[in-house]
Write an enzyme that holds these catalytic residues in place. Structure first.
Site, PDB file in Angstrom:
ATOM      1  N   ASP A   1       0.796  -1.231   0.000  1.00 30.74           N
ATOM      2  CA  ASP A   1       0.000   0.000   0.000  1.00 30.74           C
ATOM      3  C   ASP A   1       0.834   1.291   0.000  1.00 30.74           C
ATOM      4  OD1 ASP A   1       0.890  -0.776   2.531  1.00 30.74           O
ATOM      5  OD2 ASP A   1      -0.660   0.364   3.553  1.00 30.74           O
TER       6      ASP A   1
ATOM      7  N   GLU B   1      11.012  -2.759  13.335  1.00 34.46           N
ATOM      8  CA  GLU B   1      12.109  -2.330  12.466  1.00 34.46           C
ATOM      9  C   GLU B   1      13.426  -2.318  13.218  1.00 34.46           C
ATOM     10  OE1 GLU B   1       9.256  -0.726  12.803  1.00 34.46           O
ATOM     11  OE2 GLU B   1       8.436  -0.116  10.870  1.00 34.46           O
TER      12      GLU B   1
HETATM   13  N1  UDP Z   1      -0.625  -7.418   5.570  1.00 39.41           N
HETATM   14  C1  UDP Z   1      -0.890  -8.762   5.362  1.00 39.41           C
HETATM   15  N2  UDP Z   1      -1.804  -9.383   6.168  1.00 39.41           N
HETATM   16  C2  UDP Z   1      -2.476  -8.723   7.151  1.00 39.41           C
HETATM   17  C3  UDP Z   1      -2.195  -7.359   7.345  1.00 39.41           C
HETATM   18  C4  UDP Z   1      -1.265  -6.734   6.539  1.00 39.41           C
HETATM   19  O1  UDP Z   1      -0.336  -9.350   4.466  1.00 39.41           O
HETATM   20  O2  UDP Z   1      -3.274  -9.346   7.838  1.00 39.41           O
HETATM   21  C5  UDP Z   1       0.350  -6.741   4.691  1.00 39.41           C
HETATM   22  C6  UDP Z   1      -0.223  -5.555   3.938  1.00 39.41           C
HETATM   23  O3  UDP Z   1      -0.759  -5.961   2.704  1.00 39.41           O
HETATM   24  C7  UDP Z   1       0.976  -4.662   3.777  1.00 39.41           C
HETATM   25  C8  UDP Z   1       1.804  -4.974   5.036  1.00 39.41           C
HETATM   26  O4  UDP Z   1       1.374  -6.234   5.492  1.00 39.41           O
HETATM   27  O5  UDP Z   1       1.718  -4.999   2.633  1.00 39.41           O
HETATM   28  C9  UDP Z   1       1.631  -3.925   6.124  1.00 39.41           C
HETATM   29  O6  UDP Z   1       0.279  -3.854   6.480  1.00 39.41           O
HETATM   30  P1  UDP Z   1      -0.501  -2.476   6.777  1.00 39.41           P
HETATM   31  O7  UDP Z   1      -0.361  -1.603   5.593  1.00 39.41           O
HETATM   32  O8  UDP Z   1      -1.867  -2.802   7.230  1.00 39.41           O
HETATM   33  O9  UDP Z   1       0.373  -1.956   8.001  1.00 39.41           O
HETATM   34  P2  UDP Z   1       0.878  -0.492   8.341  1.00 39.41           P
HETATM   35  O10 UDP Z   1       1.153   0.210   7.062  1.00 39.41           O
HETATM   36  O11 UDP Z   1      -0.210   0.136   9.092  1.00 39.41           O
HETATM   37  O12 UDP Z   1       2.098  -0.719   9.142  1.00 39.41           O
HETATM   38 MN    MN Z   2       0.575   0.185   5.157  1.00 39.33          MN
END
Ligand code: UDP
Ligand code: MN
Length: 410
Positions: free
Chosen positions: A256, A355
Site C-alpha cells: 500500500d 524495524e
Molecule cells: N498485511 C498482510 N496481512 C495482514 C495485514 C497486513 O499481508 O493481515 C500486509 C499488507 O498488505 C501490507 C503490510 O502487510 O503490505 C503492512 O500492512 P498495513 O499496511 O496494514 O500496516 P501499516 O502500514 O499500518 O504498518
Molecule cells: Mn501500510
C-alpha cells in the site's frame, strides 16, 4: 567415429552404417565430389590448381584416410589435429559480436555497443531527457542485464522486493500499482509476494499479468494480531532467500505504500545496509512526519522522529526506509557475524519496534550504515494509511449481480 570403426570386424568395414545415412567414413576412397578434379577442368592457373589439390589431399588425409598401418594411423591423427587447429584459428578470427555501421543492423535491439549507463545521473531539471535516456537503458537491460562501469561490463545487482499482501477491497489496486512500477525497474529484479494461509487466485492473476519476475509464497502462520501485520510473511520470504541463497538487495515494500522509481535505482548502490528518510502520514495525529536518518554525506549522524512513545528505539527507521545485502542472511563469515543465528522479524516486540529489533541483527551501529541519497535530504517513498475497511471485496472480482441488467441499445 573412427574408434568405433576400428573395433568393427573386417566383415563390417565396407558396409554402410545400419542406423545412419551411410557415413562418409565408410567410403574406400575420398569422395569424388571433394577430390576428383578430372570431372571438370576448372579454368584456374596451374599453381592455384596444385594448391587446391594439396588442400583436398590434406583434408582427405585428415578425415577419410583409412588406417592400414600403424604409421599411417599416426599421420592421420596428426593431420586431423592440424586441421582442427587451423579451423579453431579461423573461427577465432571471425568477427562475432561485432556490429557494422549498417543502418538496418544498428536499428535492432541486440546492439552490443552499450551506451554509458545513466542510472546515477541527476536529471531533476530535465525530465524529458531522463525519460528518453531511461528508455535507452531498458533496451540494453532487457537483452543483457549489465551496466558499463569504466569501460567494463558488470552484472547489475539483483533487487529482491518482499511484499506481504492479503485479500481486501483495495488489494488489486495496490498490487497492480506496485507491479506496474516494478516492471519499469531495469532487471534483474525478483518480486517475492507472500500471502497468509493460502495463495489466492486474485493475487496469482495479478502477478501473472505483471510482467515482473516473481515468486508467490504462502506463510503457514495465521496470526491475525494487528501488531504482527506482515511479520510472519516477511519471515517466510527471508527463509526462502536464505534457503535458496538468493543474492541481491532485499527491500520490504508493503503493497500500500507509494514509491518513486528513483528509489529502486538507488537500491543498487547499497553495499551492506542502506537507509533513507520516509514521509509518513501519522494516523493518530492526522499530519505528515518524517522518519529516518539525518546524514552527513552518506554517514548517518542522527535520526528524525516525532513520536515520544518510540524514543526508546535504537534506530528510527520505517519498514520501507531501509534495504540490505541478502548475503548477510546466509553468509555470516563474509560480514564477520560471530554466530549463525537466522535473522528474522520478531513477533514478541511492541508495535513500532519491529524495524529497530530487526536492524539490530544486521548492523552493530550507524558506522555500518549507508545514508542515501548523499545527505539524506530527499524523500523517495511515502508510507500512507489508505485502508478502506468499509469497502466490499468482491471475491474473484466477479460482479455477477451488477451484470444481470442488460440495457438494449436505443
Ligand atoms: N498485511 C498482510 N496481512 C495482514 C495485514 C497486513 O499481508 O493481515 C500486509 C499488507 O498488505 C501490507 C503490510 O502487510 O503490505 C503492512 O500492512 P498495513 O499496511 O496494514 O500496516 P501499516 O502500514 O499500518 O504498518
Ligand atoms: Mn501500510
Amino acid at each position: 567415429m573412427a574408434s568405433i570403426r576400428r573395433t568393427l570386424s573386417p566383415a563390417f568395414r565396407d558396409r554402410p552404417y545400419v542406423n545412419g545415412v551411410g557415413s562418409p567414413f565408410s567410403v574406400q576412397s575420398p569422395s569424388p565430389k571433394l577430390l576428383s578434379s578430372s570431372r571438370y577442368s576448372p579454368p584456374f592457373p596451374s599453381a592455384i590448381l596444385a594448391f587446391t589439390v594439396t588442400i583436398r589431399r590434406f583434408v582427405a588425409g585428415a578425415l577419410f584416410h583409412r588406417p592400414n598401418r600403424k604409421g599411417q594411423q599416426w599421420r592421420r591423427v596428426f593431420y586431423r589435429c592440424l586441421l582442427f587447429f587451423f579451423l579453431g584459428i579461423l573461427l577465432g578470427l571471425l568477427p562475432f559480436g561485432h556490429v557494422d555501421d549498417d543502418d538496418e543492423i544498428r536499428g535492432r535491439s541486440f546492439n552490443f555497443d552499450i551506451k554509458p549507463s545513466h542510472v546515477n545521473v541527476q536529471f531533476d531539471n530535465d525530465n524529458t531527457d531522463r525519460v528518453v535516456k531511461r528508455r535507452e537503458d531498458l533496451v540494453v537491460d532487457v537483452s543483457l542485464g549489465v551496466v558499463e562501469s569504466r569501460g567494463e561490463l558488470v552484472p547489475r545487482k539483483q533487487l529482491i522486493i518482499v511484499t506481504p499482501t492479503y485479500n481486501r477491497a483495495l488489494q488489486a489496486y495496490f498490487l497492480n500499482r506496485l507491479g506496474q512500477l516494478l516492471r519499469l525497474v531495469p532487471p534483474p529484479l525478483l518480486w517475492i509476494v507472500v500471502e497468509n494461509k493460502a495463495a489466492s487466485f486474485e493475487t496469482a492473476e495479478i502477478l501473472r499479468k505483471s510482467s515482473v519476475m516473481y515468486r508467490h509464497l504462502v506463510c503457514g502462520n495465521n496470526s491475525t494480531s494487528a501488531k504482527d501485520r506482515g511479520v510472519y510473511q516477511r519471515n517466510t520470504a527471508l527463509e526462502h532467500i536464505e534457503r535458496h541463497t538468493l543474492d541481491g538487495i532485499v527491500y520490504f515494500a508493503d503493497d500500500d505504500n507509494i514509491y518513486s522509481l528513483d528509489l529502486f535505482d538507488r537500491l543498487r548502490d547499497i553495499s551492506r545496509f542502506g537507509t533513507w528518510p520516509v514521509a509518513m502520514l501519522a494516523q493518530s495525529k492526522n499530519k505528515a512526519i518524517l522518519e529516518g536518518p539525518v546524514c552527513n554525506g552518506s554517514q548517518v549522524i542522527g535520526w528524525h522522529t516525532n513520536e515520544k512513545s518510540k524514543r526508546l528505539r535504537r534506530f528510527h527507521v520505517d519498514m520501507s526506509g531501509f534495504a540490505f545485502n541478502s548475503t548477510i542472511l546466509w553468509d555470516p563469515k563474509r560480514w564477520h557475524r560471530p554466530t549463525y543465528v537466522p535473522i528474522r522479524q520478531l513477533d514478541t516486540v511492541k508495535e513500532g519496534f519491529q524495524e529497530t529489533t530487526f536492524i539490530e541483527q544486521i548492523v552493530e551501529d550507524e558506522r555500518q550504515m549507508e545514508g542515501m541519497p548523499a545527505g539524506c535530504s530527499k524523500v523517495m517513498n511515502w508510507h500512507l494509511h489508505l485502508q478502506a475497511h468499509s469497502l466490499v471485496y468482491p471475491k474473484g472480482w466477479q460482479l455477477q449481480k451488477n451484470l444481470d441488467i442488460v440495457l438494449p441499445i436505443k
